[in-house]
Design a protein around this motif. Structure first.
Motif, PDB file in Angstrom:
ATOM      1  N   VAL A  75      94.968  18.203  29.068  1.00  0.00           N
ATOM      2  CA  VAL A  75      94.019  17.809  28.024  1.00  0.00           C
ATOM      3  C   VAL A  75      93.976  18.912  26.969  1.00  0.00           C
ATOM      4  O   VAL A  75      93.698  20.071  27.291  1.00  0.00           O
ATOM      5  CB  VAL A  75      92.608  17.566  28.597  1.00  0.00           C
ATOM      6  CG1 VAL A  75      91.643  17.177  27.477  1.00  0.00           C
ATOM      7  CG2 VAL A  75      92.646  16.476  29.658  1.00  0.00           C
ATOM      8  N   VAL A  76      94.268  18.557  25.728  1.00  0.00           N
ATOM      9  CA  VAL A  76      94.269  19.504  24.612  1.00  0.00           C
ATOM     10  C   VAL A  76      93.049  19.235  23.737  1.00  0.00           C
ATOM     11  O   VAL A  76      92.869  18.123  23.235  1.00  0.00           O
ATOM     12  CB  VAL A  76      95.546  19.371  23.758  1.00  0.00           C
ATOM     13  CG1 VAL A  76      95.520  20.377  22.607  1.00  0.00           C
ATOM     14  CG2 VAL A  76      96.792  19.557  24.607  1.00  0.00           C
ATOM     15  N   THR A  77      92.205  20.252  23.560  1.00  0.00           N
ATOM     16  CA  THR A  77      91.034  20.148  22.685  1.00  0.00           C
ATOM     17  C   THR A  77      90.943  21.413  21.849  1.00  0.00           C
ATOM     18  O   THR A  77      91.003  22.525  22.398  1.00  0.00           O
ATOM     19  CB  THR A  77      89.731  19.996  23.492  1.00  0.00           C
ATOM     20  OG1 THR A  77      89.902  19.035  24.526  1.00  0.00           O
ATOM     21  CG2 THR A  77      88.586  19.568  22.590  1.00  0.00           C
ATOM     22  N   ASP A  78      90.806  21.249  20.534  1.00  0.00           N
ATOM     23  CA  ASP A  78      90.682  22.428  19.669  1.00  0.00           C
ATOM     24  C   ASP A  78      89.938  22.068  18.399  1.00  0.00           C
ATOM     25  O   ASP A  78      89.393  20.968  18.274  1.00  0.00           O
ATOM     26  CB  ASP A  78      92.059  23.027  19.363  1.00  0.00           C
ATOM     27  CG  ASP A  78      93.004  22.048  18.675  1.00  0.00           C
ATOM     28  OD1 ASP A  78      92.550  20.949  18.297  1.00  0.00           O
ATOM     29  OD2 ASP A  78      94.189  22.378  18.523  1.00  0.00           O
ATOM     30  N   GLY A  79      89.919  23.001  17.442  1.00  0.00           N
ATOM     31  CA  GLY A  79      89.209  22.756  16.193  1.00  0.00           C
ATOM     32  C   GLY A  79      89.786  21.587  15.427  1.00  0.00           C
ATOM     33  O   GLY A  79      89.063  20.662  15.030  1.00  0.00           O
ATOM     34  N   ALA A  80      91.079  21.601  15.214  1.00  0.00           N
ATOM     35  CA  ALA A  80      91.760  20.484  14.536  1.00  0.00           C
ATOM     36  C   ALA A  80      93.254  20.651  14.721  1.00  0.00           C
ATOM     37  O   ALA A  80      93.788  21.765  14.641  1.00  0.00           O
ATOM     38  CB  ALA A  80      91.416  20.449  13.048  1.00  0.00           C
ATOM     39  N   GLY A  81      93.920  19.526  14.956  1.00  0.00           N
ATOM     40  CA  GLY A  81      95.368  19.531  15.102  1.00  0.00           C
ATOM     41  C   GLY A  81      96.042  18.910  13.891  1.00  0.00           C
ATOM     42  O   GLY A  81      95.492  18.905  12.783  1.00  0.00           O
ATOM     43  N   SER A  82      97.203  18.343  14.084  1.00  0.00           N
ATOM     44  CA  SER A  82      97.998  17.807  12.985  1.00  0.00           C
ATOM     45  C   SER A  82      97.333  16.612  12.318  1.00  0.00           C
ATOM     46  O   SER A  82      96.591  15.852  12.940  1.00  0.00           O
ATOM     47  CB  SER A  82      99.383  17.405  13.492  1.00  0.00           C
ATOM     48  OG  SER A  82     100.120  18.537  13.897  1.00  0.00           O
ATOM     49  N   PHE A  83      97.632  16.452  11.042  1.00  0.00           N
ATOM     50  CA  PHE A  83      97.159  15.309  10.268  1.00  0.00           C
ATOM     51  C   PHE A  83      97.995  14.084  10.654  1.00  0.00           C
ATOM     52  O   PHE A  83      99.211  14.169  10.814  1.00  0.00           O
ATOM     53  CB  PHE A  83      97.306  15.623   8.779  1.00  0.00           C
ATOM     54  CG  PHE A  83      96.866  14.519   7.866  1.00  0.00           C
ATOM     55  CD1 PHE A  83      95.559  14.038   7.912  1.00  0.00           C
ATOM     56  CD2 PHE A  83      97.748  13.966   6.945  1.00  0.00           C
ATOM     57  CE1 PHE A  83      95.145  13.023   7.058  1.00  0.00           C
ATOM     58  CE2 PHE A  83      97.338  12.955   6.086  1.00  0.00           C
ATOM     59  CZ  PHE A  83      96.036  12.481   6.147  1.00  0.00           C
ATOM     60  N   SER A  84      97.334  12.946  10.802  1.00  0.00           N
ATOM     61  CA  SER A  84      98.037  11.740  11.248  1.00  0.00           C
ATOM     62  C   SER A  84      99.182  11.349  10.320  1.00  0.00           C
ATOM     63  O   SER A  84     100.205  10.812  10.762  1.00  0.00           O
ATOM     64  CB  SER A  84      97.050  10.574  11.373  1.00  0.00           C
ATOM     65  OG  SER A  84      96.409  10.321  10.129  1.00  0.00           O
ATOM     66  N   GLY A  85      99.043  11.658   9.031  1.00  0.00           N
ATOM     67  CA  GLY A  85     100.096  11.324   8.084  1.00  0.00           C
ATOM     68  C   GLY A  85     101.356  12.138   8.249  1.00  0.00           C
ATOM     69  O   GLY A  85     102.398  11.803   7.667  1.00  0.00           O
TER      70      GLY A  85
END
Length: 510
Positions: A75-85
């Motif tokens: 399970v990966v949880t962080d501030g923000a990952g890659s943009f869907s685009g």
């Protein structure tokens, strides 16, 4: 080196590598400097063959490479990952893309050997605050914690402080994370920079209550997520947490106590410091198709710093010119004797740790039953806020004597805040937080032989094979990396001396 022979893969968090390169080049002659170093092949603008891994997938590969399990849920949880685009149409996780463009917030992977299968994603959507126009909020769990750290300590990178402060506050229920942030009085947010400013702000109770509320919401959300995951994937008995949010050792221990999974693992570098490693491992195992096997706890370690960071005899003599160098028959026995005399010792051995925690190669050490030790370290050595707690290290084979943990429990990277047994709270007072827990580290002989030996030597003399262990740095500065850094640390802090390689060097009297 012929760089064209390399396979290259990269990730740049919420921005694409090209966007980040362009941003750097606008700030200065970035492209020019890289080309002068004959490194142009590593630029996206120069090499069309560079692969880009998405952020959470990079985290997952880093976790898989270190995994002690043949089979697990990651399970990966962080501030923000890659943009869907930024996900290509042929991306293995493209089927999980949202209808509305957003950033990765949480991702779930099934690990079967070296095979990673994405099965679930949560996306977050940043909105500009209506009341506080300089802020952007989202429902993302990791982002929520970062915004709380920004409010309380004026730094989104101070999440660890929020976790420590939470135990000193009273929590209030949070039903909507975005609305909670919107309703905070941001005029009361800490805007200073120094420890003194924070402690004199007069808002300790206010900040502590916010920390407690945010921590409680984090715990409840994570536990609910894991209950749901276990129901959906009952055949997976092991859990691996990755991403910066997995450094929340209080929540991690609650997961252990829930017994939802047989085993829980967090790597030594679950945050963004492992992204480059994850990209490389993705190339190695998925594209290169090299064999994989689990890395068992017996020899797991986090000492991946450069080989040049190891202290050689020649380097120590060169850098510590003008100092008396003591070379005892045994540096562990010599250091154990000094620790018995209540001295605070800097400890510098081998390659440096990768990740945020000192694990016995770059540490400040002291005996745990020295009265007033926490206050002394915070005020005169680490120069940090007075509420900040300290962790400790204990031989793996003796840990269950002092801490309420399952027999054989592994905690090599201080990933879990474990309860101190009642009968030991007196002697372990200086490394016990107000909630009765300690962020301890278990050490096996195969993980760090010299540190394990030191713990045992100290145990023979004191009857308590536990040492306070905190990172070899002062607040706001990186952990000491080189021998030159070690000399600078010795000269500017109130430690008794430093055990560096086979030598001990005492601080010069002022």
């Amino acid at each position: 080196i012929k760089t064209e022979n390399f396979d290259i893969d990269q990730n740049r968090d919420v921005k694409t590598p090209f966007e980040f390169e362009e941003r750097l080049n606008r700030a200065g002659p970035f492209y020019e400097l890289i080309k002068k170093q004959a490194l142009g092949h590593f630029l996206t603008s120069e090499n069309a063959n560079i692969l880009t891994f998405t952020h959470h997938r990079s985290h997952a590969f880093a976790a898989m490479a270190m995994s002690p399990f043949d089979k697990s849920i990651i399970v990966v949880t962080d501030g923000a990952g890659s943009f869907s685009g930024d996900f290509q149409k042929n991306h293995p996780e493209a089927f999980l893309l949202p209808e509305k463009p957003g950033h990765e917030s949480l991702s779930v992977y099934l690990q079967d050997g070296k095979k990673l299968t994405a099965v679930y994603k949560e996306w977050q959507y940043f909105k500009q605050s209506q009341k506080h126009r300089e802020h952007w909020f989202s429902q993302g769990l990791g982002t929520f914690y970062e915004k709380a750290a920004e409010y309380i300590f004026n730094s989104k990178r101070a999440a660890g402080k929020v976790m420590g402060l939470a135990a000193l506050g009273v929590s209030n229920p949070i039903t909507d994370r975005e609305q909670y942030l919107e309703n905070l009085d941001w005029e009361l947010a800490f805007k200073g920079r120094t420890k003194k400013e924070w402690e004199e702000s007069g808002r300790f109770e206010h900040f502590a209550n916010i920390a407690a509320s945010v921590q409680k919401n984090f715990e409840e959300t994570v536990l609910a997520n894991m209950v749901d995951l276990k129901k959906k994937h009952p055949d997976y008995k092991n859990l691996i947490l990755a991403g910066g949010s997995s450094l929340n050792c209080t929540t991690n221990m609650l997961l252990v106590e829930s017994k939802l999974f047989d085993n829980l693992y967090v790597s030594p570098f679950p945050g963004d410091e492992s992204i480059g490693f994850g990209c490389a491992m993705g190339l190695y195992y998925e594209i290169g198709d090299f064999p994989w096997k689990p890395w068992t706890f017996e020899t797991q370690h986090g000492y991946f710093g450069p080989k040049s960071s190891s202290p050689t005899e020649e380097k120590v003599k060169e850098v510590f010119t003008g100092y008396e160098l003591i070379k005892p028959d045994s540096i562990t026995k010599f250091t154990a004797e000094l620790l018995m005399k209540d001295h605070v010792i800097a400890w510098f051995q081998g390659r440096s740790e990768s990740g945020p925690r000192a694990l016995g190669h770059r540490s400040i050490l002291a005996r745990v039953d020295r009265k007033g030790l926490k206050d002394h370290l915070n005020a005169r050595v680490k120069f940090r806020e007075s509420f900040r707690p300290y962790g400790c290290s204990v031989p793996h084979d003796e840990a269950s004597k002092f801490f309420t943990i399952p027999e054989g429990f592994d905690n090599p990277y201080m990933s879990f805040a474990t309860k101190v047994k009642t009968e030991w709270k007196g002697r372990l007072y200086e490394v016990t937080h107000v909630d009765g827990t300690s962020r301890m580290q278990t050490v096996r002989p195969g993980q760090c032989p010299i540190y394990y030996e030191l713990l045992k030597e100290f145990g023979k003399r004191s009857g308590l094979p536990i040492l306070l262990n905190t990172s070899l740095n002062v607040m706001g500065e990186p952990i000491v990396e080189t021998v030159e850094d070690a000399r600078n640390f010795l000269e500017n802090t109130e430690v008794y001396g430093i055990a560096i390689g086979d030598y001990f060097i005492k601080k010069k009297e002022l």
